[in-house]
Structure formats: structure tokens, C-alpha cells
Write a protein that holds these residues in place. Sequence first.
Motif, PDB file in Angstrom:
ATOM      1  N   GLU A 162      45.880  57.131  64.129  1.00  0.00           N
ATOM      2  CA  GLU A 162      44.890  58.201  64.204  1.00  0.00           C
ATOM      3  C   GLU A 162      43.680  57.994  63.309  1.00  0.00           C
ATOM      4  N   PHE A 163      43.810  57.262  62.235  1.00  0.00           N
ATOM      5  CA  PHE A 163      42.688  57.096  61.311  1.00  0.00           C
ATOM      6  C   PHE A 163      41.828  55.874  61.617  1.00  0.00           C
TER       7      PHE A 163
ATOM      8  N   LEU B  76      39.326  50.975  51.611  1.00  0.00           N
ATOM      9  CA  LEU B  76      38.783  52.293  51.900  1.00  0.00           C
ATOM     10  C   LEU B  76      39.762  52.998  52.825  1.00  0.00           C
ATOM     11  N   THR B  77      39.977  54.294  52.612  1.00  0.00           N
ATOM     12  CA  THR B  77      40.883  55.028  53.477  1.00  0.00           C
ATOM     13  C   THR B  77      40.410  56.456  53.674  1.00  0.00           C
TER      14      THR B  77
ATOM     15  N   ASN C 169      44.614  60.326  54.974  1.00  0.00           N
ATOM     16  CA  ASN C 169      45.638  59.319  55.207  1.00  0.00           C
ATOM     17  C   ASN C 169      46.514  59.155  53.964  1.00  0.00           C
ATOM     18  N   LEU C 170      47.421  60.099  53.776  1.00  0.00           N
ATOM     19  CA  LEU C 170      48.258  60.117  52.576  1.00  0.00           C
ATOM     20  C   LEU C 170      49.194  58.918  52.492  1.00  0.00           C
TER      21      LEU C 170
ATOM     22  N   VAL D  73      35.965  59.625  52.555  1.00  0.00           N
ATOM     23  CA  VAL D  73      36.632  58.327  52.493  1.00  0.00           C
ATOM     24  C   VAL D  73      36.872  58.012  51.022  1.00  0.00           C
ATOM     25  N   LEU D  74      38.090  57.591  50.714  1.00  0.00           N
ATOM     26  CA  LEU D  74      38.462  57.264  49.340  1.00  0.00           C
ATOM     27  C   LEU D  74      38.340  55.763  49.105  1.00  0.00           C
TER      28      LEU D  74
END
Length: 192
Positions: free
Chosen positions: A47-48, A141-142, A146-147, A177-178
Motif C-alpha cells: 500500500e505504501f 525514506l518511509t 508505515n509502522l 515522509v520520515l
Amino acid sequence: MTGDVPGAILAFMTPANHPDKVHLRAFTEADLAFLDRLCTDPDALGEFEWPGFGDPRARRKRWEIDGYISAESAAVAIARADDTAIGIATWKPRGFPSGVTYEIGVGVLPEHRGQGVGTVAQRLLVDYLFGRTTANRIEALTNGGNLGEQKALERLGFRREGVMHGRSFYHGEYVDVLVYGLLRSEHCPGTP
């Protein structure tokens, strides 16, 4: 990269202590159906990561050009012990000069998620990049939601370094985005 890189990748990216789990290897012609699926199945990358429908031949064309191994970007198969491709692991240079920093990513087919495959693949890729390149930094990058990916990166020693607010568009809304990073001096090869 030299012409013998795919073999070197295969040899270096097979976990010695878990040969029955997964390994990374260069893509082969036998993987073209897998690569096609990444362009045609919205669930394949998760999904991400689904970018939307595109040219279903795009990944096949890339394989024909350079086998997914080039100085600009590279990808290898995440494979089961029987060598069946079940995911994709990618890296590309970032920063300056080229080769000091690499951004990595993984995608695992839905039927193989939740088994630690992505974490093992990322560990193998990080070990490869720090062991075989001039990389001093690896980043990922995530999506903020998105745990699972966040936990996997943290298990590997990555630190969350920042948030890029509204950087991506996902399911009709802008999302954060992390940024995660890991330096060579912080890396412990084989970390779970």
C-alpha cells in the motif's frame, strides 16, 4: 561497477547463518514475470509503494538494458532458498560525491510479508553496501504511516532523523515522509 558484480552480489548477500531464509541476488531472465507483476498488480509492492499503473514493460526494458545494476540505481531480487524472487531491494547514490551516501528500499510480495523477510533483506543490503562500497551513510525514506518499515529500520540501527511534511500523496491526501539514517561507524554487521 564491473561485469562480475552480479556474481559478487549473490555470493556476498547470502546469509551464512540463515541460508534457508532469504538471500539477495541479481535478477535473471526467469524473474521477468515477477518484474512484470510489480507494474501490473497494485498489491505487489504494498500500500505504501504502489505508484499507479504504468508501462507494464518498463521493468522488463530496464532489465534488458543493464540487468538492474548501474551506477545511477540498482536493484536485486529478494529470493527464497529455492531462488524464487519474492521481493526487490534497491539502492541509489545520494549526496556528494557519488558513493558516499546510498538510499535503500525494499518491497516484498504480499504473500511473504510479516515473516521478517524485509528486515533480513535490508540487513543483507546494508551489510553489502558497507562491506563493498565507499558508503559512509545509508538512508531510507518511509511513509509516516508505515509502522512496520519504521520498526524494521530501527531494529537495524537506523535512527529517525526527520520528517518531511506533506512530501507524498497517498490515498487522496498529502502525507509525511520520515527520514532514517545509519552511518558506517554505527553499523554492526549481521544486526537482526
